[in-house]
Design a protein around this motif. Structure first.
Motif, PDB file in Angstrom:
ATOM      1  N   ASP A 127       0.824  -1.158   0.142  1.00  0.00           N
ATOM      2  CA  ASP A 127      -0.059   0.074   0.034  1.00  0.00           C
ATOM      3  C   ASP A 127       0.981   1.208  -0.008  1.00  0.00           C
ATOM      4  OD1 ASP A 127      -2.307  -1.441   0.115  1.00  0.00           O
ATOM      5  OD2 ASP A 127      -2.613  -1.365   2.380  1.00  0.00           O
ATOM      6  N   ALA A 128       2.222   1.181   0.178  1.00  0.00           N
ATOM      7  CA  ALA A 128       3.104   2.421   0.259  1.00  0.00           C
ATOM      8  C   ALA A 128       3.474   2.598  -1.177  1.00  0.00           C
ATOM      9  CB  ALA A 128       3.882   2.042   1.424  1.00  0.00           C
ATOM     10  N   VAL A 129       3.580   1.782  -2.154  1.00  0.00           N
ATOM     11  CA  VAL A 129       3.776   1.966  -3.504  1.00  0.00           C
ATOM     12  C   VAL A 129       2.663   2.345  -4.419  1.00  0.00           C
ATOM     13  CG1 VAL A 129       6.007   0.719  -3.153  1.00  0.00           C
ATOM     14  CG2 VAL A 129       3.730  -0.532  -3.984  1.00  0.00           C
ATOM     15  N   HIS A 130       2.973   2.951  -5.603  1.00  0.00           N
ATOM     16  CA  HIS A 130       2.030   3.229  -6.646  1.00  0.00           C
ATOM     17  C   HIS A 130       1.769   1.929  -7.245  1.00  0.00           C
ATOM     18  CE1 HIS A 130       2.370   7.489  -6.888  1.00  0.00           C
ATOM     19  NE2 HIS A 130       3.768   7.612  -6.771  1.00  0.00           N
ATOM     20  N   PRO A 131       0.250   1.751  -7.917  1.00  0.00           N
ATOM     21  CA  PRO A 131       0.145   0.634  -8.715  1.00  0.00           C
ATOM     22  C   PRO A 131       1.230   0.351  -9.929  1.00  0.00           C
ATOM     23  CG  PRO A 131      -1.959   1.942  -8.472  1.00  0.00           C
ATOM     24  CD  PRO A 131      -0.595   2.733  -7.913  1.00  0.00           C
ATOM     25  N   GLY A 132       1.781  -0.596  -9.843  1.00  0.00           N
ATOM     26  CA  GLY A 132       3.039  -0.947 -10.814  1.00  0.00           C
ATOM     27  C   GLY A 132       4.202  -1.012  -9.824  1.00  0.00           C
ATOM     28  N   GLY A 133       4.310  -0.423  -8.563  1.00  0.00           N
ATOM     29  CA  GLY A 133       5.482  -0.088  -7.964  1.00  0.00           C
ATOM     30  C   GLY A 133       5.968  -1.726  -7.739  1.00  0.00           C
ATOM     31  N   VAL A 134       7.383  -1.366  -7.229  1.00  0.00           N
ATOM     32  CA  VAL A 134       8.329  -2.504  -6.948  1.00  0.00           C
ATOM     33  C   VAL A 134       8.676  -2.672  -5.660  1.00  0.00           C
ATOM     34  CG1 VAL A 134      10.725  -3.410  -7.719  1.00  0.00           C
ATOM     35  CG2 VAL A 134       8.997  -2.190  -9.628  1.00  0.00           C
ATOM     36  N   TRP A 144       0.750  -8.944  -3.812  1.00  0.00           N
ATOM     37  CA  TRP A 144       2.062  -8.503  -4.847  1.00  0.00           C
ATOM     38  C   TRP A 144       1.815  -9.352  -5.962  1.00  0.00           C
ATOM     39  CZ3 TRP A 144       5.281  -4.152  -4.287  1.00  0.00           C
ATOM     40  CH2 TRP A 144       5.258  -3.730  -3.030  1.00  0.00           C
ATOM     41  N   THR A 145       2.248  -8.910  -7.192  1.00  0.00           N
ATOM     42  CA  THR A 145       2.477  -9.920  -8.162  1.00  0.00           C
ATOM     43  C   THR A 145       3.585 -10.117  -8.965  1.00  0.00           C
ATOM     44  OG1 THR A 145       1.555  -8.224  -9.727  1.00  0.00           O
ATOM     45  CG2 THR A 145      -0.262  -9.690  -8.689  1.00  0.00           C
ATOM     46  N   ASP A 146       3.756 -10.750 -10.073  1.00  0.00           N
ATOM     47  CA  ASP A 146       5.043 -11.088 -10.585  1.00  0.00           C
ATOM     48  C   ASP A 146       6.367 -11.345  -9.683  1.00  0.00           C
ATOM     49  OD1 ASP A 146       3.670  -9.981 -12.998  1.00  0.00           O
ATOM     50  OD2 ASP A 146       4.258  -8.162 -12.977  1.00  0.00           O
ATOM     51  N   VAL A 147       5.841 -12.123  -8.819  1.00  0.00           N
ATOM     52  CA  VAL A 147       6.858 -12.694  -7.689  1.00  0.00           C
ATOM     53  C   VAL A 147       7.724 -13.470  -8.112  1.00  0.00           C
ATOM     54  CG1 VAL A 147       6.913 -13.676  -5.394  1.00  0.00           C
ATOM     55  CG2 VAL A 147       4.762 -12.317  -6.116  1.00  0.00           C
ATOM     56  N   ASP A 148       8.929 -13.095  -8.008  1.00  0.00           N
ATOM     57  CA  ASP A 148      10.188 -13.812  -8.355  1.00  0.00           C
ATOM     58  C   ASP A 148      11.093 -13.868  -7.284  1.00  0.00           C
ATOM     59  OD1 ASP A 148      12.075 -15.035  -9.962  1.00  0.00           O
ATOM     60  OD2 ASP A 148      13.315 -13.283 -10.254  1.00  0.00           O
ATOM     61  N   VAL A 149      11.400 -15.118  -6.583  1.00  0.00           N
ATOM     62  CA  VAL A 149      12.241 -15.644  -5.670  1.00  0.00           C
ATOM     63  C   VAL A 149      13.356 -16.468  -6.160  1.00  0.00           C
ATOM     64  CG1 VAL A 149      12.436 -16.525  -3.440  1.00  0.00           C
ATOM     65  CG2 VAL A 149      10.179 -15.376  -3.926  1.00  0.00           C
ATOM     66  N   ARG A 150      14.497 -16.313  -5.915  1.00  0.00           N
ATOM     67  CA  ARG A 150      15.716 -16.819  -6.367  1.00  0.00           C
ATOM     68  C   ARG A 150      16.811 -16.990  -5.662  1.00  0.00           C
ATOM     69  NH1 ARG A 150      15.625 -12.081  -8.608  1.00  0.00           N
ATOM     70  NH2 ARG A 150      17.333 -10.871  -9.338  1.00  0.00           N
ATOM     71  N   GLU A 151      17.707 -17.961  -5.494  1.00  0.00           N
ATOM     72  CA  GLU A 151      18.893 -17.848  -4.473  1.00  0.00           C
ATOM     73  C   GLU A 151      19.838 -16.974  -5.134  1.00  0.00           C
ATOM     74  OE1 GLU A 151      22.161 -20.507  -2.582  1.00  0.00           O
ATOM     75  OE2 GLU A 151      20.600 -21.721  -3.512  1.00  0.00           O
ATOM     76  N   THR A 152      20.519 -16.039  -4.520  1.00  0.00           N
ATOM     77  CA  THR A 152      21.488 -15.151  -5.061  1.00  0.00           C
ATOM     78  C   THR A 152      22.892 -15.446  -4.213  1.00  0.00           C
ATOM     79  OG1 THR A 152      20.298 -13.296  -3.658  1.00  0.00           O
ATOM     80  CG2 THR A 152      19.916 -13.627  -6.170  1.00  0.00           C
ATOM     81  N   THR A 153      23.339 -16.391  -3.682  1.00  0.00           N
ATOM     82  CA  THR A 153      24.414 -16.468  -2.859  1.00  0.00           C
ATOM     83  C   THR A 153      25.398 -16.480  -3.532  1.00  0.00           C
ATOM     84  OG1 THR A 153      23.056 -18.106  -1.497  1.00  0.00           O
ATOM     85  CG2 THR A 153      25.629 -18.143  -1.250  1.00  0.00           C
ATOM     86  N   ARG A 154      26.514 -15.392  -3.197  1.00  0.00           N
ATOM     87  CA  ARG A 154      27.948 -15.368  -3.870  1.00  0.00           C
ATOM     88  C   ARG A 154      28.549 -16.487  -3.768  1.00  0.00           C
ATOM     89  NH1 ARG A 154      30.023  -9.513  -2.077  1.00  0.00           N
ATOM     90  NH2 ARG A 154      29.581 -10.421  -0.002  1.00  0.00           N
ATOM     91  N   ALA A 155      29.462 -16.810  -4.876  1.00  0.00           N
ATOM     92  CA  ALA A 155      30.534 -17.755  -4.719  1.00  0.00           C
ATOM     93  C   ALA A 155      31.431 -17.590  -3.547  1.00  0.00           C
ATOM     94  CB  ALA A 155      31.330 -17.863  -6.015  1.00  0.00           C
ATOM     95  N   PRO A 213      -0.028  -4.885  -8.214  1.00  0.00           N
ATOM     96  CA  PRO A 213      -0.963  -4.896  -9.650  1.00  0.00           C
ATOM     97  C   PRO A 213      -1.334  -3.576 -10.118  1.00  0.00           C
ATOM     98  CG  PRO A 213      -1.695  -6.597  -7.881  1.00  0.00           C
ATOM     99  CD  PRO A 213      -0.784  -5.450  -7.131  1.00  0.00           C
ATOM    100  N   GLN A 214      -1.160  -3.383 -11.411  1.00  0.00           N
ATOM    101  CA  GLN A 214      -1.651  -2.134 -11.807  1.00  0.00           C
ATOM    102  C   GLN A 214      -3.038  -1.847 -11.581  1.00  0.00           C
ATOM    103  OE1 GLN A 214       0.024   0.127 -13.513  1.00  0.00           O
ATOM    104  NE2 GLN A 214       2.139  -0.709 -14.082  1.00  0.00           N
ATOM    105  N   GLY A 215      -3.797  -2.843 -11.585  1.00  0.00           N
ATOM    106  CA  GLY A 215      -5.227  -2.595 -11.309  1.00  0.00           C
ATOM    107  C   GLY A 215      -5.713  -1.907 -10.121  1.00  0.00           C
ATOM    108  N   ALA A 216      -4.666  -1.901  -8.893  1.00  0.00           N
ATOM    109  CA  ALA A 216      -4.989  -1.528  -7.672  1.00  0.00           C
ATOM    110  C   ALA A 216      -5.041  -0.059  -7.481  1.00  0.00           C
ATOM    111  CB  ALA A 216      -4.050  -2.194  -6.612  1.00  0.00           C
TER     112      ALA A 216
END
Length: 362
Positions: A283-290, A331-342, A356-359
């Motif tokens: 709720d603290a970001v604009h529609p489409g916010g990241v 939230w939509t377009d959710v992407d969770v991935r491992e980003t551990t550095r070598a 979501p843009q519609g919100a």
């Protein structure tokens, strides 16, 4: 309402006394005393009450300097505990953040005394007070409190102080944390840059020494620096940056922003509380916010003295449960991935998502 808290001294007894009487009149007997007990209490009795070893007594003042609330804290009878006592808020000021401010201050004090748990007792028919305490992180305990004349017992409620203890570790060791944090910007910076346009306004949670905020600003983004630790906020201001103290659990985020950037911050939020925090961030970001955030990869939760030599509490996540919490939070377009550095000795997850843009706007 803007609330100012100050610690009561024995010389404040004439101010403290009518507030105490108001509290007792509002809920007679709720604090182990009756109104008659205190109505004509001499000054030395009030001074004795204010000299309990290790105790904390606070008054809350409104903008016009009127007293709108009070709360006290005392060391608990069981090691590792503290008690919230004498809680009162002026009926005319209720629902305006006074109770939350007082409780937060007492919880912070309790954590600094070494307590792991903050306890209180509430009358069984005072449902309004119970709801307030629940919103402030307390849950009803299974054991009964002090007996009442009608045969019932007071309800004991407890609040875990893991978050306050962790925040206190940062407060006490901000300089050490800054010294032990390298100058290389977090990989999360690049994740965010790929998702927002030039000039985007970003809310940064947990700015710490300010490394990532500088990296974001050099690319043309506008960063609102925040941190839960006053020591970090003071250091950022001393370096010429605008910064504000913000606890992600109860505080208002402001906005709306184009993005939220939370590098190694949400890992301190209790598992059951993360969904609520994420929903408020949505709720603290604009529609489409990241949203762009990192947490530690693993199972369960644990305390660690790594890096600071002071105990901090971490909640670990695996990809699917984390993604599900983010999605359920709106939230939509959710992407969770491992980003551990070598070569890293800890494993990390990065999560990105969009509102979501519609919100509609918050």
């Amino acid at each position: 309402m803007t609330i100012a808290l100050r610690r009561v001294t024995a010389d404040d007894w004439e101010t403290w006394r009518p507030v105490r009487l108001a509290a007792l009149a509002d809920a007679p007997g709720a604090f182990g005393s009756t109104l008659a007990d205190w109505a004509d209490a001499p000054e030395h009795r009030w001074r004795t009450r204010l000299s309990i070893p290790g105790a904390l007594d606070l008054l809350a003042h409104a903008e016009d300097d009127s007293v709108v609330g009070m709360a006290g804290g005392v060391p608990g009878s069981v090691p590792g505990t503290a008690e919230l006592i004498s809680m009162w808020v002026d009926p005319a000021a209720r629902g305006r953040g006074v109770a939350a401010a007082l409780i937060r201050a007492v919880a912070t004090w309790a954590a600094r005394t070494g307590a792991h748990t903050l306890e209180l007792s509430v009358m069984p028919d005072n449902t309004g007070a119970r709801r307030t305490y629940e919103r402030c992180g307390f849950t009803a305990a299974g054991d009964a409190g002090d007996p009442l004349p009608d045969g019932r017992h007071e309800i004991v409620m407890r609040r875990d102080l893991a978050a306050e203890r962790t925040l206190d570790a940062y407060e006490r060791a901000a300089d050490r944390y800054a010294e032990r944090t390298d100058d290389h910007r977090a990989g999360l910076v690049d994740d965010l840059l790929a998702l927002v346009p030039l000039g985007a306004r970003v809310l940064e949670l947990g700015s710490g020494p300010g490394r990532d905020a500088l990296a974001l600003e050099t690319t043309g983004l506008v960063v609102d620096r925040t941190d839960g630790a006053r020591s970090f906020v003071d250091a950022l201001r001393a370096d010429g940056h605008d910064a504000r103290q913000l606890d992600v659990r109860p505080d208002a985020f402001g906005g709306p922003y184009d993005a939220v950037f939370a590098n190694a911050v949400l890992l301190h939020v209790e598992r059951g509380d993360l969904g609520g925090v994420l929903a408020r961030l949505r709720d603290a970001v604009h529609p489409g916010g990241v949203l762009a955030a990192t947490v530690k990869l693993g199972e369960g939760e644990a305390w660690s003295t790594r890096k600071l030599d002071r105990a901090r509490h971490f909640t670990y996540w695996t990809p699917e449960p984390l993604a599900e919490v983010v999605r359920r939070s709106g939230w939509t377009d959710v992407d969770v991935r491992e980003t551990t550095r070598a070569g890293a000795d800890e494993r990390w997850l990065t999560v990105t998502a969009r509102r979501p843009q519609g919100a509609g706007r918050p």
